[in-house]
Design a protein around this motif. Structure first.
Motif: not given
Length: 379
Positions: A45-53, A68-72, A91-96, A110-114
């Motif tokens: 949590q709090g780290g970079r988000l890496v997407g893969y094919d 990242t939001t609770a639903d990802g 966008d967590a699925s495409s990185g755009e 520092a935080g976000l709503s779910p």
């Protein structure tokens, strides 16, 4: 990581022993992964988000450290520059990039709503004993609330409706309080939030956590080095009521307790806490706020972290620690494995149809497994 403690007496059921087994490699040429992507946060949590094919195993994108939001579905990150702070929404699925917003001053996320509609920002201050917090709308970046609080506070969570801000107040003696700020009426409520019958002031370490997509729960794993146990702090974000749920803790060694990993059942009424060092899967019933079942399996040594993922139907949980991978079949209460992985695992995720499991090593290699049996799938 901050400190907190709750006192709770909970019923732990007698553990059931589960079988372990090995796996064989199978051919995956008939499985179509074209167009499918998945993402992990290798540093947690709090780290970079890496997407893969999924089809090629190649890295598609790498987003800056953030939340990242609770639903990802969305990822947020803040970057401080000479002219102020830039808030990025991705966008967590495409990185755009979805949108970027410029803010005056040096703010950190520092935080976000779910649901990702509300963001909480903290600003560094040169004045001891003062905390500056801004609550903004994610769609516009416009600050809706700007708070200056007397005391040392950290953001814990924002409710889905943006009406409540949950805070951790740090006391001078090293202990902590959970406080509620009423955003609708712009006031910090007196007293702390605590479970009935528990101590008001708490100690311990917040190690990891997650929020439920429906906005009801903030579930945090705490390790109390004084009591030598681990527990889940379950904060109901809709009612503002907390509960503390003790987890199986063995001899209470810190290195063992920090290997817990949490996964929320898609139905939102159960939380699975797995710990290979203790050799236990604990099923936490969020309706009754207690551990409803424990399943034991062979313990594994080593002070490494644990990662886990649950299938969309909630029937299968996979978790990994180091180069070992296990499967947990929830309806049968059975642990399978360990299965060998060629490298230390940084993250795991299921395919969209739930038939495959992706295991990503710390070196960035993607390895496919058959989710039903745990066999490696040949590329």
């Amino acid at each position: 990581m901050y400190a907190i403690r709750c006192l709770a007496v909970l019923l732990l059921l007698v553990p059931a022993t589960a079988a372990c087994g090995g796996g064989e490699e199978r051919n995956g040429s008939s499985l179509s992964l074209e167009g499918e992507t998945f993402s992990i946060q290798p540093a947690g949590q709090g780290g970079r988000l890496v997407g893969y094919d999924a089809s090629s195993g190649e890295r598609r994108f790498s987003l800056p450290p953030g939340l990242t939001t609770a639903d990802g579905t969305r990822h947020f990150a803040s970057t401080v520059g000479r002219s102020g702070t830039t808030l990025g929404q991705f966008d967590a699925s495409s990185g755009e990039i979805v949108r970027t917003v410029k803010l005056r001053g040096r703010w950190s996320l520092a935080g976000l709503s779910p649901n990702g509609r509300w963001l909480a920002l903290e600003r560094a201050t040169q004045t001891p004993g003062r905390t500056h917090i801004a609550i903004t709308r994610a769609d516009s970046g416009r600050p809706e609330h700007v708070l200056e609080l007397g005391g040392d506070f950290d953001v814990d969570a924002v409710s889905a409706d943006g009406r409540s801000l949950f805070l951790i107040e740090h006391l001078a003696d090293g202990r902590y309080l959970i406080r509620l700020y009423d955003l609708a009426n712009e006031r910090l409520l007196r007293g702390s939030l605590r479970e009935k019958g528990s101590e008001q002031i708490m100690t311990g370490y917040a190690w990891s956590g997650l929020a439920s997509p429906d906005g009801k729960w903030l579930l945090t794993l705490f390790i109390d080095t004084r009591r030598r146990n681990a527990f889940v702090h379950a904060l109901n974000l809709k009612t503002g009521t907390p509960a503390c749920i003790d987890l199986p803790s063995g001899a209470g060694g810190f290195e063992m307790l920090k290997r817990y990993s949490l996964s929320l059942h898609p139905g939102g009424d159960h939380l699975f806490a797995v710990n290979p060092a203790l050799g236990v899967v604990a099923d936490v019933d969020l309706r009754r706020l207690r551990v409803s079942n424990e399943v034991e399996f062979a313990r594994t040594a080593g002070a490494v972290s644990t990662v886990s993922a649950i299938s969309n139907d909630g029937r299968t949980l996979y978790f990994a620690s180091g180069s070992r991978l296990w499967g947990f079949d929830s309806p049968q209460g059975r642990v399978r494995g360990p299965y060998s992985v060629d490298g230390s695992v940084a993250g795991v995720d299921f395919s969209r149809d739930g038939r495959r499991l992706y295991a990503v090593t710390v070196g960035g290699r993607v390895i496919l497994f058959d989710a039903a049996g745990g066999e490696k799938i040949a590329a």
